[in-house]
Design a protein around this motif. Sequence first.
Motif, mmCIF file in Angstrom:
data_model
loop_
_atom_site.group_PDB
_atom_site.id
_atom_site.type_symbol
_atom_site.label_atom_id
_atom_site.label_comp_id
_atom_site.label_asym_id
_atom_site.label_seq_id
_atom_site.Cartn_x
_atom_site.Cartn_y
_atom_site.Cartn_z
ATOM 1 N N THR A 99 0.792 -1.232 0.000
ATOM 2 C CA THR A 99 0.000 0.000 0.000
ATOM 3 C C THR A 99 0.822 1.279 0.000
ATOM 4 O OG1 THR A 99 -0.111 0.134 2.411
ATOM 5 C CG2 THR A 99 -1.844 -1.164 1.308
ATOM 6 N N GLY A 100 2.094 1.167 0.340
ATOM 7 C CA GLY A 100 2.917 2.356 0.452
ATOM 8 C C GLY A 100 2.783 3.061 1.797
ATOM 9 N N GLN A 101 2.020 2.476 2.718
ATOM 10 C CA GLN A 101 1.827 3.075 4.047
ATOM 11 C C GLN A 101 1.922 2.001 5.121
ATOM 12 O OE1 GLN A 101 -1.830 5.422 4.326
ATOM 13 N NE2 GLN A 101 -2.497 4.561 2.421
ATOM 14 N N SER A 102 2.211 2.440 6.324
ATOM 15 C CA SER A 102 2.245 1.495 7.442
ATOM 16 C C SER A 102 0.805 1.068 7.761
ATOM 17 C CB SER A 102 2.872 2.146 8.668
ATOM 18 O OG SER A 102 1.979 3.087 9.237
ATOM 19 N N PRO A 103 0.641 -0.090 8.379
ATOM 20 C CA PRO A 103 -0.709 -0.520 8.762
ATOM 21 C C PRO A 103 -1.405 0.471 9.702
ATOM 22 C CG PRO A 103 0.847 -2.324 9.040
ATOM 23 C CD PRO A 103 1.637 -1.111 8.693
ATOM 24 N N LEU A 104 -0.655 1.045 10.647
ATOM 25 C CA LEU A 104 -1.266 1.993 11.587
ATOM 26 C C LEU A 104 -1.764 3.241 10.863
ATOM 27 C CD1 LEU A 104 1.108 1.690 14.661
ATOM 28 C CD2 LEU A 104 -1.240 0.853 14.450
ATOM 29 N N ARG A 105 -0.964 3.746 9.960
ATOM 30 C CA ARG A 105 -1.383 4.926 9.208
ATOM 31 C C ARG A 105 -2.603 4.605 8.343
ATOM 32 N NH1 ARG A 105 2.283 9.241 5.953
ATOM 33 N NH2 ARG A 105 0.532 10.411 5.155
ATOM 34 N N TRP A 106 -2.580 3.445 7.687
ATOM 35 C CA TRP A 106 -3.714 3.028 6.848
ATOM 36 C C TRP A 106 -4.970 2.912 7.700
ATOM 37 C CZ3 TRP A 106 -7.555 -0.362 6.100
ATOM 38 C CH2 TRP A 106 -8.088 -0.484 4.810
ATOM 39 N N ARG A 107 -4.840 2.317 8.905
ATOM 40 C CA ARG A 107 -5.984 2.150 9.808
ATOM 41 C C ARG A 107 -6.550 3.503 10.219
ATOM 42 N NH1 ARG A 107 -5.529 -1.678 14.937
ATOM 43 N NH2 ARG A 107 -6.826 -3.131 13.781
ATOM 44 N N ARG A 108 -5.668 4.430 10.570
ATOM 45 C CA ARG A 108 -6.132 5.772 10.962
ATOM 46 C C ARG A 108 -6.928 6.423 9.841
ATOM 47 N NH1 ARG A 108 -0.764 7.246 12.412
ATOM 48 N NH2 ARG A 108 -0.316 6.026 14.248
ATOM 49 N N LYS A 109 -6.418 6.339 8.609
ATOM 50 C CA LYS A 109 -7.133 6.914 7.467
ATOM 51 C C LYS A 109 -8.469 6.219 7.233
ATOM 52 C CE LYS A 109 -3.426 8.788 4.620
ATOM 53 N NZ LYS A 109 -2.761 8.692 3.316
ATOM 54 N N ALA A 110 -8.472 4.902 7.319
ATOM 55 C CA ALA A 110 -9.703 4.140 7.081
ATOM 56 C C ALA A 110 -10.755 4.454 8.132
ATOM 57 C CB ALA A 110 -9.401 2.644 7.055
ATOM 58 N N THR A 111 -10.353 4.539 9.388
ATOM 59 C CA THR A 111 -11.332 4.825 10.438
ATOM 60 C C THR A 111 -11.789 6.274 10.395
ATOM 61 O OG1 THR A 111 -9.541 5.122 12.054
ATOM 62 C CG2 THR A 111 -10.595 2.967 11.980
ATOM 63 N N ALA A 112 -10.894 7.179 10.009
ATOM 64 C CA ALA A 112 -11.304 8.599 9.873
ATOM 65 C C ALA A 112 -12.286 8.744 8.722
ATOM 66 C CB ALA A 112 -10.073 9.468 9.648
ATOM 67 N N HIS A 113 -12.047 8.021 7.651
ATOM 68 C CA HIS A 113 -12.928 8.085 6.483
ATOM 69 C C HIS A 113 -14.308 7.498 6.820
ATOM 70 C CE1 HIS A 113 -14.112 8.221 2.292
ATOM 71 N NE2 HIS A 113 -14.430 6.951 2.349
ATOM 72 N N ALA A 114 -14.311 6.413 7.576
ATOM 73 C CA ALA A 114 -15.573 5.768 7.959
ATOM 74 C C ALA A 114 -16.372 6.649 8.907
ATOM 75 C CB ALA A 114 -15.297 4.420 8.582
ATOM 76 N N ALA A 115 -15.686 7.421 9.739
ATOM 77 C CA ALA A 115 -16.368 8.270 10.721
ATOM 78 C C ALA A 115 -16.849 9.577 10.116
ATOM 79 C CB ALA A 115 -15.416 8.567 11.889
ATOM 80 N N ALA A 116 -16.338 9.953 8.951
ATOM 81 C CA ALA A 116 -16.741 11.209 8.324
ATOM 82 C C ALA A 116 -18.203 11.157 7.897
ATOM 83 C CB ALA A 116 -15.848 11.489 7.115
ATOM 84 N N PRO A 117 -18.921 12.306 8.035
ATOM 85 C CA PRO A 117 -20.359 12.323 7.700
ATOM 86 C C PRO A 117 -20.635 12.192 6.233
ATOM 87 C CG PRO A 117 -19.626 14.491 8.483
ATOM 88 C CD PRO A 117 -18.466 13.557 8.547
#
Length: 117
Positions: A99-117
Amino acid sequence: MARSIDQPFRYTEAVRNRLLESAVMPDLPALAQRMYLTARTLQRRLRAEGVSFSQVLREARRERAEQLLSESRASMEQIATTLGFGDAVAFSHAFKSWTGQSPLRWRRKATAHAAAP
């Protein structure tokens, strides 16, 4: 998804499905045994379909990793074990190569995206 009677059996699909459905992703010999084949026979049948076990495993690991990172609070060590890696460092290196990113960074982005309205 059920396979139509008109569609031929594909080992690639069967291997992928078994990998994704396993609690812990098996290695080639273990998966071949579950499919009542030798590892060598399974490798030959996949090669006849134009893929290798390592390709199918890599794709299944990535798909499962993304699912676990976005849908669970499992630790990196738990995810690494589930995907069949020796440790979290090996998993992290593999994930970054995918992915070009660490798992933690990917997780943060994925959870932020899921939480966005």
